[in-house]
Enzyme design. Structure first.
Site, short mmCIF file in Angstrom:
data_model
loop_
_atom_site.label_atom_id
_atom_site.label_comp_id
_atom_site.label_asym_id
_atom_site.label_seq_id
_atom_site.Cartn_x
_atom_site.Cartn_y
_atom_site.Cartn_z
N SER A 123 29.61 39.67 37.65
CA SER A 123 31.02 39.19 38.32
C SER A 123 32.04 38.12 37.05
CB SER A 123 31.35 38.72 39.41
OG SER A 123 32.45 37.76 40.05
N ASP B 209 34.69 42.42 37.64
CA ASP B 209 34.44 43.59 38.27
C ASP B 209 35.50 43.73 39.63
OD1 ASP B 209 33.92 40.90 40.06
OD2 ASP B 209 31.78 41.63 41.25
N ASP C 49 39.42 39.59 37.86
CA ASP C 49 37.58 39.28 36.57
C ASP C 49 36.83 40.61 36.32
OD1 ASP C 49 37.01 39.61 39.61
OD2 ASP C 49 35.38 38.43 39.65
N ASP D 260 36.44 41.58 42.04
CA ASP D 260 36.09 41.41 42.95
C ASP D 260 37.44 39.41 43.42
OD1 ASP D 260 34.86 39.27 42.01
OD2 ASP D 260 33.47 39.42 43.33
#
Length: 465
Positions: A89, A243, A241, A245
């Site tokens: 992440s 990834d 960020d 999410d």
């Protein structure tokens, strides 16, 4: 053995190794199950994905490889089956991680504990030789992007009637998107463009070194992007960020809009449009009372759940709320679950939804105008790990005595709420030797100072006992 934190398994690549991925895959897989496996753009992701696939297949599971995708796209692909995302992440490029999904929802604590136990048991996890699974490629990215487009178009276009593919609810809106060299590059600009926005991608190439800025988007790491917005003629700025999410929202002047204000705006929207008798928004203890104010005014209620467990909070409210209760939205700062779309945290869907709300309002100032934004601060108070439990027990009494006018909730830390919508939260850090203090108030400095004094006294008392 505890592998899982608040967001799956995450840590330095020297700890999150191919060997660990193999073991987790063998612990998670079973004959006859189907897993989709994806990864973000980190340099170590390919090796981890290969090891994970080997573990799952050797345990008897079939694997569908979706390649480099945003985490919400992997979650979307896991509907009706299981999924694994290899991502750390917002962590630095030297980290990696493993996140597990079942039918579009992150594994709950019981499922994670079962994986922990299997890995710790050191059983081989091997299926009989003739029950090993197979691996195939699955193309999911286009389907995911189209699903987000259709979801947002249906809610913000069509003038009350069914939307058509020609509807463009973001037409006329100029948006800059800082993808941070993450995998949001592969989804958010394309979705916004399909919805009619004029989109400029910034740092819009996938690079696991995150050369443009750190993967975690904060006011500090977004300084150059903020300056870019301020120097341009954009209506809105969005940042992800690594990834995709998480979502950070910025105004046209480059200022970061507070994450709780964004949460309150979206929560109020979903509550107001819901036809449920009892619309519910699930959030976390560190989220602002401004969310409660907006949801209550829109006719709903807010329930809280521990950090990192939004999916568990949704399940809890559905179980105990009865047929009249409906969870219309779930979120913690930076991360949102659009429950009508799916059960996963989705920064891409959030980007499109927030953009549509801005388009409807006319600008970001008008959109956020109904929100009362009180000063907010968070601090960390030193506390040895061994003293945390006793310190928190001491504070349950001393904080209530110090602030007798407050309503107290001790489900997830100690949260005190005041009649003027001020609040404070005290909770132990799960990873560092601190007690965290969050507060929001028109006189936040005084509230922080008073609460900090009580925390330091409690830590000193239990440490000397």
């Amino acid at each position: 053995m505890t592998l899982f934190g608040t967001a799956g398994i995450r840590g330095p690549v020297e700890e999150v190794t191919p060997s660990l991925a193999l073991s987790v895959g063998q612990a998670a897989g079973d004959p006859g199950t189907m897993f989709v496996v994806g990864r973000d753009g980190r340099e170590t992701g390919s090796a981890l994905a290969a090891a994970m696939e080997a573990g799952l297949e050797s345990a008897g599971a079939d694997v569908r490889r979706v390649g480099v995708v945003p985490t919400p796209a992997l979650a979307f692909a896991s509907r009706g089956r299981r999924g694994v995302m290899l991502t750390a992440s917002h962590n630095p490029p030297t980290d990696n991680g493993i996140k597990l999904f079942a039918d579009g929802v992150e594994y709950d604590s019981d499922a994670e504990r079962a994986i922990d136990d299997r890995v710790a048991g050191e059983a081989s996890g091997l299926a009989p030789w003739d029950e090993w699974g197979e691996s195939r490629r699955l193309e999911i990215l286009d389907r995911y992007r189209e699903a987000v487009v259709a979801y947002v178009r249906d809610r913000f276009a069509g003038d009350g009637e069914s939307a058509t593919p020609d509807d463009r609810p973001l037409a006329g809106l100029s948006i800059a998107v800082d993808c941070g060299n993450g995998v949001g590059t592969l989804a958010t600009p394309q979705v916004l463009d399909r919805l009619g926005a004029d989109v400029v991608g910034v740092n819009a190439s996938v690079d696991g070194h995150f050369p443009a800025r750190p993967s975690k988007p904060t006011p500090e790491t977004l300084a150059e992007f903020s300056a870019f917005l301020a120097a341009g003629a954009f209506d809105l700025g969005l940042a992800h960020d690594g990834d995709a999410d998480r979502l950070v929202v910025l105004g046209p002047d480059g200022d970061v809009i507070h994450e709780d204000t964004v949460l309150a705006v979206v929560a109020a929207h979903y509550t107001a449009e819901s036809e449920a008798d009892n619309p519910v928004v699930v959030t976390t203890p560190n989220a602002s009372a401004r969310i409660d104010e907006q949801v209550r005014e829109a006719g709903g209620r807010v329930e809280r759940v521990r950090l990192g467990a939004l999916h568990e909070g949704i399940a809890r409210e559905r179980d105990r709320g009865g047929p009249e209760a409906k969870v219309v939205f779930a979120a913690e700062p930076w991360k949102h679950i659009h429950t009508a779309f799916g059960g996963w945290i989705d920064g891409v869907a959030s980007a499109a939804t927030v953009a549509a709300l801005v388009a409807d309002a006319g600008d970001t100032d008008t959109l956020r105008a109904p929100i009362t934004e009180r000063p907010y601060r968070k601090v960390s108070v030193d506390c040895p790990d061994a003293a945390k439990a006793d310190a928190m027990a001491e504070l349950e009494t001393t904080l209530q005595d110090a602030f007798p006018e407050a309503t107290v909730d001790t489900d997830y830390g100690i949260r005190l709420e005041f009649a003027d919508a001020s609040w404070l939260l005290v909770r132990p850090s799960g990873t560092e030797p601190y007690v965290r203090l969050y507060a929001e108030s028109d006189d936040v400095d005084t509230l922080i100072e008073d609460a900090t004094e009580h925390i330091e006294t409690a830590v000193a008392t239990v440490s000397s006992a």
